[in-house]
Design an enzyme around this catalytic site. Structure first.
Site, short mmCIF file in Angstrom:
data_model
loop_
_atom_site.label_atom_id
_atom_site.label_comp_id
_atom_site.label_asym_id
_atom_site.label_seq_id
_atom_site.Cartn_x
_atom_site.Cartn_y
_atom_site.Cartn_z
N LYS A 45 0.83 -1.21 0.00
CA LYS A 45 0.00 0.00 0.00
C LYS A 45 0.87 1.26 0.00
O LYS A 45 0.36 2.37 0.04
CB LYS A 45 -0.86 0.05 1.29
CG LYS A 45 -2.03 -0.89 1.29
CD LYS A 45 -2.98 -0.56 2.45
CE LYS A 45 -2.59 -1.24 3.74
NZ LYS A 45 -3.51 -1.02 4.86
N LYS A 47 2.79 2.02 2.56
CA LYS A 47 2.76 2.52 3.93
C LYS A 47 3.88 1.88 4.74
O LYS A 47 3.96 0.65 4.80
CB LYS A 47 1.41 2.15 4.54
CG LYS A 47 1.00 2.93 5.74
CD LYS A 47 -0.48 2.66 6.02
CE LYS A 47 -0.98 3.48 7.18
NZ LYS A 47 -2.43 3.34 7.36
N1 CTP Z 1 -9.30 5.79 13.51
C1 CTP Z 1 -10.22 6.56 14.23
N2 CTP Z 1 -9.83 7.76 14.75
C2 CTP Z 1 -8.58 8.21 14.58
C3 CTP Z 1 -7.62 7.44 13.86
C4 CTP Z 1 -8.03 6.22 13.34
O1 CTP Z 1 -11.39 6.17 14.41
N3 CTP Z 1 -8.25 9.39 15.08
C5 CTP Z 1 -9.73 4.53 12.93
C6 CTP Z 1 -9.58 4.51 11.41
O2 CTP Z 1 -10.66 5.20 10.80
C7 CTP Z 1 -9.57 3.02 11.14
C8 CTP Z 1 -8.85 2.44 12.38
O3 CTP Z 1 -8.89 3.48 13.37
O4 CTP Z 1 -10.89 2.51 11.09
C9 CTP Z 1 -7.43 2.04 12.09
O5 CTP Z 1 -6.85 3.17 11.47
P1 CTP Z 1 -5.34 3.31 11.06
O6 CTP Z 1 -5.25 3.66 9.63
O7 CTP Z 1 -4.55 2.16 11.55
O8 CTP Z 1 -4.95 4.58 11.97
P2 CTP Z 1 -4.58 6.06 11.59
O9 CTP Z 1 -4.21 6.74 12.86
O10 CTP Z 1 -5.68 6.69 10.76
O11 CTP Z 1 -3.28 5.84 10.70
P3 CTP Z 1 -2.67 6.68 9.48
O12 CTP Z 1 -2.48 8.08 9.96
O13 CTP Z 1 -1.38 5.96 9.16
O14 CTP Z 1 -3.69 6.57 8.37
#
Ligand code: CTP
Length: 153
Positions: A45, A47
């Site tokens: 992805k 990432k």
């Molecule tokens: N999520 C959430 N609230 C946040 C961050 C994440 O509800 N502040 C949710 C995302 O929407 C997803 C789950 O947690 O359903 C896992 O998200 P992930 O992508 O692992 O976390 P992120 O913090 O969004 O990571 P990144 O910044 O790398 O996208």
């Protein structure tokens, strides 16, 4: 009848937004399954994760509201997982709104509002900013904190 809910994510540098999402998911069902993206899938992805899969898996497995953790290895597995685990609800944060509507033929699909002002990306940025501070300034700051602590003892 008991309801099973499934969600997917990387859960790198586990934070309060992750915890609140998992707790809200568990409130919606009896059993919560979390599919965690493997390191290889994340590379695909584009990432780069800070915490390896084995540790992310161990952290999430030990969250009280999580019943089962499985690896997420491909985009295609969602449909097979929904059938394999007899899923009633597929749920994920609203950063994915609309993306998984194709599952609606097989289960309920829910997009939850994200917790504000926190994300793994933000944490990585804060860490990068912190690391760019000269080492001497960090050491001095810790020395000042130690001195201040002594004043309060
Ligand atoms: N999520 C959430 N609230 C946040 C961050 C994440 O509800 N502040 C949710 C995302 O929407 C997803 C789950 O947690 O359903 C896992 O998200 P992930 O992508 O692992 O976390 P992120 O913090 O969004 O990571 P990144 O910044 O790398 O996208």
């Amino acid at each position: 009848m008991a309801k099973t809910i499934i969600t997917y994510g990387t859960f790198d540098m586990f934070h309060i937004g992750h915890l609140k999402l998992l707790q809200r998911l568990k409130d919606m069902a009896d059993e919560l399954i979390v599919a965690i993206s493997t390191d290889e899938f994340n590379i695909g992805k584009g990432k780069k994760v800070m915490i390896p899969y084995e540790q992310r898996e161990e952290i999430v497995s030990n969250i009280k509201c999580v019943d089962k953790v499985i690896p997420e290895e491909s985009w295609e597995q969602k449909l097979t997982d929904v059938e394999k685990y007899d899923i009633d609800i597929f749920a994920i944060g609203d950063d994915w709104a609309g993306e998984f509507d194709f599952l609606k033929k097989h289960c309920e699909v829910v997009y939850l509002e994200r917790t504000k002002d926190i994300s793994t990306t933000q944490l990585k940025k804060s860490l990068a900013n912190f690391m760019s501070i000269p080492k001497e300034d960090i050491i001095n700051a810790f020395e000042v904190i130690e001195l201040l602590k002594k004043d309060f003892e």
